[in-house]
Design a protein around this motif. Structure first.
Motif, PDB file in Angstrom:
ATOM      1  N   LEU A   1       7.740  18.927 -17.203  1.00  0.00           N
ATOM      2  CA  LEU A   1       8.615  17.840 -16.840  1.00  0.00           C
ATOM      3  C   LEU A   1       8.746  18.635 -15.319  1.00  0.00           C
ATOM      4  O   LEU A   1       8.648  17.662 -14.242  1.00  0.00           O
ATOM      5  N   ALA A   2       9.004  19.558 -15.282  1.00  0.00           N
ATOM      6  CA  ALA A   2       9.353  20.240 -13.801  1.00  0.00           C
ATOM      7  C   ALA A   2       8.040  20.295 -12.802  1.00  0.00           C
ATOM      8  O   ALA A   2       8.367  19.733 -11.586  1.00  0.00           O
ATOM      9  N   VAL A   3       6.803  20.348 -13.308  1.00  0.00           N
ATOM     10  CA  VAL A   3       5.795  20.463 -12.473  1.00  0.00           C
ATOM     11  C   VAL A   3       5.397  19.113 -12.029  1.00  0.00           C
ATOM     12  O   VAL A   3       5.082  18.905 -10.887  1.00  0.00           O
ATOM     13  N   VAL A   4       5.470  18.065 -12.950  1.00  0.00           N
ATOM     14  CA  VAL A   4       5.413  16.551 -12.731  1.00  0.00           C
ATOM     15  C   VAL A   4       6.564  16.046 -11.599  1.00  0.00           C
ATOM     16  O   VAL A   4       6.111  15.605 -10.611  1.00  0.00           O
ATOM     17  N   ALA A   5       7.816  16.685 -11.889  1.00  0.00           N
ATOM     18  CA  ALA A   5       8.929  16.249 -10.829  1.00  0.00           C
ATOM     19  C   ALA A   5       8.502  16.908  -9.312  1.00  0.00           C
ATOM     20  O   ALA A   5       8.755  15.980  -8.350  1.00  0.00           O
ATOM     21  N   TYR A   6       8.101  17.971  -9.289  1.00  0.00           N
ATOM     22  CA  TYR A   6       7.792  18.390  -7.897  1.00  0.00           C
ATOM     23  C   TYR A   6       6.302  18.208  -7.336  1.00  0.00           C
ATOM     24  O   TYR A   6       6.351  18.255  -6.079  1.00  0.00           O
TER      25      TYR A   6
ATOM     26  N   ASP B   1      14.780  13.325  -3.585  1.00  0.00           N
ATOM     27  CA  ASP B   1      15.292  14.279  -2.588  1.00  0.00           C
ATOM     28  C   ASP B   1      16.493  15.089  -2.876  1.00  0.00           C
ATOM     29  O   ASP B   1      16.604  15.950  -2.305  1.00  0.00           O
ATOM     30  N   GLU B   2      16.947  14.905  -3.886  1.00  0.00           N
ATOM     31  CA  GLU B   2      18.051  15.662  -4.381  1.00  0.00           C
ATOM     32  C   GLU B   2      17.835  16.752  -5.330  1.00  0.00           C
ATOM     33  O   GLU B   2      18.753  17.674  -5.961  1.00  0.00           O
ATOM     34  N   LEU B   3      16.623  16.909  -5.743  1.00  0.00           N
ATOM     35  CA  LEU B   3      16.183  17.975  -6.524  1.00  0.00           C
ATOM     36  C   LEU B   3      16.392  19.250  -5.887  1.00  0.00           C
ATOM     37  O   LEU B   3      16.081  19.210  -4.517  1.00  0.00           O
ATOM     38  N   PRO B   4      16.664  20.445  -6.351  1.00  0.00           N
ATOM     39  CA  PRO B   4      17.166  21.731  -5.488  1.00  0.00           C
ATOM     40  C   PRO B   4      15.703  22.147  -4.989  1.00  0.00           C
ATOM     41  O   PRO B   4      14.668  21.996  -5.604  1.00  0.00           O
ATOM     42  N   GLU B   5      15.857  22.856  -4.080  1.00  0.00           N
ATOM     43  CA  GLU B   5      14.686  23.453  -3.206  1.00  0.00           C
ATOM     44  C   GLU B   5      14.205  24.510  -3.940  1.00  0.00           C
ATOM     45  O   GLU B   5      14.873  25.362  -4.533  1.00  0.00           O
ATOM     46  N   LEU B   6      12.725  24.847  -3.864  1.00  0.00           N
ATOM     47  CA  LEU B   6      12.128  25.663  -4.570  1.00  0.00           C
ATOM     48  C   LEU B   6      12.213  27.131  -3.923  1.00  0.00           C
ATOM     49  O   LEU B   6      11.797  28.113  -4.918  1.00  0.00           O
ATOM     50  N   ALA B   7      12.331  27.068  -2.646  1.00  0.00           N
ATOM     51  CA  ALA B   7      12.328  28.311  -1.914  1.00  0.00           C
ATOM     52  C   ALA B   7      13.053  29.475  -2.494  1.00  0.00           C
ATOM     53  O   ALA B   7      12.695  30.632  -2.651  1.00  0.00           O
TER      54      ALA B   7
END
Length: 250
Positions: A135-140, A200-206
């Motif tokens: 799910l995370a991979v799909v989200a990003y 756009d409110e998903l946390p940044e991956l950096a």
């Protein structure tokens, strides 16, 4: 002697009503009420919004509510925010939130535990680590194909993708022009469960991805993205208790 008061001439209808022993004022009021009833009584904006939001299956947008109630969108938006503030100030067991582009009633976080006991009776369907990573991979990466998700995670994800689709967290969104592979994206229900207004409110991956070369980054991406979504889920759980009014329907 003082002169007697001057009386206004009666209309024929008023005279007939008086002769029949009927109060003319009451007759006029009754007639006005009938006219209003015939045209349909106007419903106050705030009660109308509450009534609609009690029966919605997904967050209702301000534009749609304004069209249904035939009111200006700005007026509807202001009323919704007033209601939300009022529920919070009164400490109600529910609150009104703007999530996934629309408004909906949700269980207040303080009451989530009680609702869990009542609705779930101790049974909770949680995502597995594999499902969370997928799910995370799909989200990003959305829109993304199953083969691309499998490449990022390093394992076949077909079964997990079917599970996510069945749960309403992921949906098909066309196909890839080059290969014809089906593409997937997250749904509004995903945003609801995460407590997000938009992607756009998903946390940044950096902060979760180390500074390594592309090959190493891709090999770690599935786990790191899952960590990012897990962090967002934890924050959402604090805000909303992960429980909404529609939990029993899911």
């Amino acid at each position: 002697m003082p002169a007697p008061p001057v009386r206004a001439p009666r209309s024929a209808a008023a005279g007939a009503a008086a002769d029949a022993g009927v109060d003319a004022g009451a007759g006029v009021a009754a007639g006005a009420g009938e006219d209003e009833a015939g045209a349909g009584p106007a419903v106050a904006l705030r009660p109308a919004l509450e009534a609609i939001l009690m029966v919605v299956d997904e967050p209702a947008g301000e534009a749609h509510l304004a069209d249904v109630l035939e009111r200006p969108r700005a007026e509807v938006a202001a009323a919704l925010r007033e209601l939300a503030a009022e529920y919070t100030a009164q400490g109600r067991g529910f609150d009104l939130r703007l999530v996934a582009g629309g408004w909906r009633f949700y269980t207040r976080a303080d009451c989530a535990q009680a609702v869990d006991r009542f609705v779930l009776d101790g049974r909770q369907a949680r995502l597995t680590q594999a499902a969370l990573e997928t799910l995370a991979v799909v989200a990003y990466r959305q829109p993304v194909s199953r083969s691309r998700v499998s490449a990022v995670r390093g394992v076949n994800c077909d079964g997990v993708m079917r599970t996510l689709v069945q749960r309403g967290l992921v949906e098909e969104t066309g196909s890839e022009p080059e290969t014809g592979a089906i593409l997937y994206r997250t749904t509004n229900y995903f945003l609801e469960r995460m407590g997000l207004r938009g992607l756009d409110e998903l946390p940044e991956l950096a902060p979760f991805l180390p500074e390594v070369d592309d090959v190493e980054a891709e090999s770690l991406e599935g786990t790191m993205i899952a960590d990012a979504v897990a962090a967002a889920t934890a924050q959402s759980a604090v805000r909303s208790g992960e429980t909404d009014r529609a939990a029993s329907d899911r």
